[in-house]
Design an enzyme around this catalytic site. Structure first.
Site, PDB file in Angstrom:
ATOM      1  N   PHE A   1       0.824  -1.211   0.000  1.00  0.00           N
ATOM      2  CA  PHE A   1       0.000   0.000   0.000  1.00  0.00           C
ATOM      3  C   PHE A   1       0.863   1.270   0.000  1.00  0.00           C
ATOM      4  CE2 PHE A   1      -1.963   2.723   3.545  1.00  0.00           C
ATOM      5  CZ  PHE A   1      -2.450   3.676   2.661  1.00  0.00           C
ATOM      6  N   ILE A   2       1.665   1.441   1.017  1.00  0.00           N
ATOM      7  CA  ILE A   2       2.495   2.647   1.105  1.00  0.00           C
ATOM      8  C   ILE A   2       3.642   2.585   0.097  1.00  0.00           C
ATOM      9  CG2 ILE A   2       4.013   4.009   2.600  1.00  0.00           C
ATOM     10  CD1 ILE A   2       2.276   3.136   4.981  1.00  0.00           C
TER      11      ILE A   2
ATOM     12  N   ILE B   1      13.039 -10.065   2.563  1.00  0.00           N
ATOM     13  CA  ILE B   1      14.008  -9.384   3.440  1.00  0.00           C
ATOM     14  C   ILE B   1      14.593 -10.331   4.492  1.00  0.00           C
ATOM     15  CG2 ILE B   1      13.088  -7.061   3.108  1.00  0.00           C
ATOM     16  CD1 ILE B   1      11.670  -7.334   5.845  1.00  0.00           C
TER      17      ILE B   1
ATOM     18  N   SER C   1      -0.111  -5.355  11.471  1.00  0.00           N
ATOM     19  CA  SER C   1      -1.269  -5.882  12.192  1.00  0.00           C
ATOM     20  C   SER C   1      -0.929  -6.423  13.576  1.00  0.00           C
ATOM     21  CB  SER C   1      -1.977  -6.975  11.394  1.00  0.00           C
ATOM     22  OG  SER C   1      -2.928  -7.653  12.182  1.00  0.00           O
TER      23      SER C   1
ATOM     24  N   TYR D   1       3.804  -7.125  17.749  1.00  0.00           N
ATOM     25  CA  TYR D   1       4.065  -6.190  16.653  1.00  0.00           C
ATOM     26  C   TYR D   1       4.739  -4.915  17.169  1.00  0.00           C
ATOM     27  CZ  TYR D   1       3.248  -2.692  13.047  1.00  0.00           C
ATOM     28  OH  TYR D   1       3.422  -1.683  12.118  1.00  0.00           O
TER      29      TYR D   1
ATOM     30  N   ASN E   1      -1.870   5.280  11.812  1.00  0.00           N
ATOM     31  CA  ASN E   1      -3.105   4.860  11.132  1.00  0.00           C
ATOM     32  C   ASN E   1      -3.237   5.420   9.717  1.00  0.00           C
ATOM     33  OD1 ASN E   1      -3.760   5.006  14.266  1.00  0.00           O
ATOM     34  ND2 ASN E   1      -5.012   3.396  13.362  1.00  0.00           N
TER      35      ASN E   1
ATOM     36  N   VAL F   1      -8.913  -0.680   9.245  1.00  0.00           N
ATOM     37  CA  VAL F   1     -10.316  -0.386   9.521  1.00  0.00           C
ATOM     38  C   VAL F   1     -10.979   0.427   8.406  1.00  0.00           C
ATOM     39  CG1 VAL F   1      -9.797   1.673  10.930  1.00  0.00           C
ATOM     40  CG2 VAL F   1     -11.928   0.435  11.284  1.00  0.00           C
TER      41      VAL F   1
ATOM     42  N   ASN G   1     -15.015  -2.343  17.079  1.00  0.00           N
ATOM     43  CA  ASN G   1     -14.540  -2.963  18.315  1.00  0.00           C
ATOM     44  C   ASN G   1     -14.768  -2.010  19.479  1.00  0.00           C
ATOM     45  OD1 ASN G   1     -13.434  -5.293  16.984  1.00  0.00           O
ATOM     46  ND2 ASN G   1     -11.759  -3.998  16.289  1.00  0.00           N
TER      47      ASN G   1
ATOM     48  N   ARG H   1      -8.274   7.864  17.103  1.00  0.00           N
ATOM     49  CA  ARG H   1      -7.045   7.671  16.336  1.00  0.00           C
ATOM     50  C   ARG H   1      -6.704   8.952  15.570  1.00  0.00           C
ATOM     51  NH1 ARG H   1      -6.721   4.135  19.278  1.00  0.00           N
ATOM     52  NH2 ARG H   1      -6.604   1.874  18.940  1.00  0.00           N
TER      53      ARG H   1
END
Length: 327
Positions: free
Chosen positions: A18-19, A64, A88, A151, A180, A195, A212, A219
């Site tokens: 994504f990034i 990696i 995650s 994580y 986020n 989310v 949740n 956030r």
């Protein structure tokens, strides 16, 4: 913001993610040579399919966790943007060993490869999860608590390793603590989807998203273009104060999950009026989640000239449009 950056060779690890894929795109637009290292565990070939024919783009399919793959990918690079990781919190709780192997072992491999190749600067994706159980708001870089998940431990260990490599080997490092991040190309599917894309996908199908807890956790949601800006500024940053440190990368504003859902309904209903009537459900709080998150971005503003241009609402309008056209 127009950041002057061209003619460099830059390795983006996790460049099909994504990034990472967004970073590859902008770096190519600015006429740099870009190498993407990805094993496609979470990255997607479709994210970079349109880049494969570009003369300045090279894909290295590798992991990696393999030092040899890291050394191959970093060859001749001036800069490394290290985005590759297993994200995650829930995934790390379910399988801490793999998260550690990728996020710590893989990170160390990339540091070693970058050091050996004489890379000028190693810029890496750190995480707001490093703040752990610290209750102070806003989050300031030098005040952290104890990690709340495997994580979070891995991302904190990354910062420690980067600091040691800076002091011991003279490798310039910059850690960017992402808060986020959301936006185009973020995957709405899978057990560990973030989310915002997850909720967007559910609303578009007419399914009820599940929050949740009571929805009052908050956030500092950060649009992808703010993150891109921070990475580019980290490449061009000058002065001893600006390097060998970590920065919060966020907008500097917090919204609750209930706020978020309200905005999503509002913006998505412009495409489908029925979405306004989709019911939102509530489940139990998630293990390892931090109740509230808000970043101070003063340090990045001062030392990197960071100027985040996208609030949650402005970013969501862009993201929702992208998802509507692409899902």
């Amino acid at each position: 913001m127009d950041i002057q950056l061209s003619g460099k060779k830059i390795l983006v690890t996790g460049g099909a993610g994504f990034i990472g894929s967004n970073l590859c795109e902008i770096l190519l637009k600015k006429e740099n040579e870009v190498v993407c290292l990805d094993n496609f565990a979470t990255g997607k070939k479709e994210n970079i399919a349109h880049l494969l024919e570009h003369t300045n783009f090279t894909l290295v399919e590798g992991d990696i966790r393999s030092l040899a793959d890291c050394k191959k990918a970093v060859e001749g690079a001036n800069y490394v943007l290290h985005q590759a990781a297993l994200g995650s919190v829930p995934r790390s709780i379910k399988d801490p060993v793999t998260s550690n192997d990728v996020n710590v072992g893989g990170f160390l491999n990339m540091l070693v490869a970058s050091r050996d190749e004489g890379v000028k600067r190693f810029i890496y994706a750190a995480s707001s999860s490093t703040y752990g159980d610290s209750e102070s708001l806003p989050k300031v870089e030098d005040k952290i608590g104890k990690p709340l998940s495997p994580y979070a431990i891995t991302k904190y260990v990354n910062e420690l390793y980067a600091d040691v490599f800076s002091k011991t080997y003279g490798l310039e490092t910059i850690g960017l603590r992402y808060f986020n991040v959301f936006g185009r190309k973020q995957d709405p599917n899978g057990a560990y989807a973030a989310v915002i894309p997850k909720f967007v996908g559910q609303f578009m199908k007419g399914d009820s998203p599940v929050i949740n807890g009571d929805g009052e956790y908050s956030r500092d949601f950060t649009y992808i273009d703010n993150v891109i800006q921070a990475n580019l500024l980290s490449i061009v940053a000058e002065g001893e104060e600006a390097v060998n440190t970590v920065y919060n990368v966020a907008y500097g504003e917090r919204n609750t999950l209930n706020d978020l859902v309200g905005y999503l309904k509002e913006f998505l209903s412009e495409f489908d009026a029925n979405i306004k009537n989709v019911e939102v459900l509530h489940g139990p709080n998630r293990l390892g989640d931090i109740p509230h998150s808000l970043a101070s971005v003063d340090k990045a503003k001062e030392l990197l000239n960071y100027n985040p241009e996208y609030s949650l609402q402005k970013g969501l309008k862009e993201a929702v449009k992208w998802y509507w056209e692409n899902l």
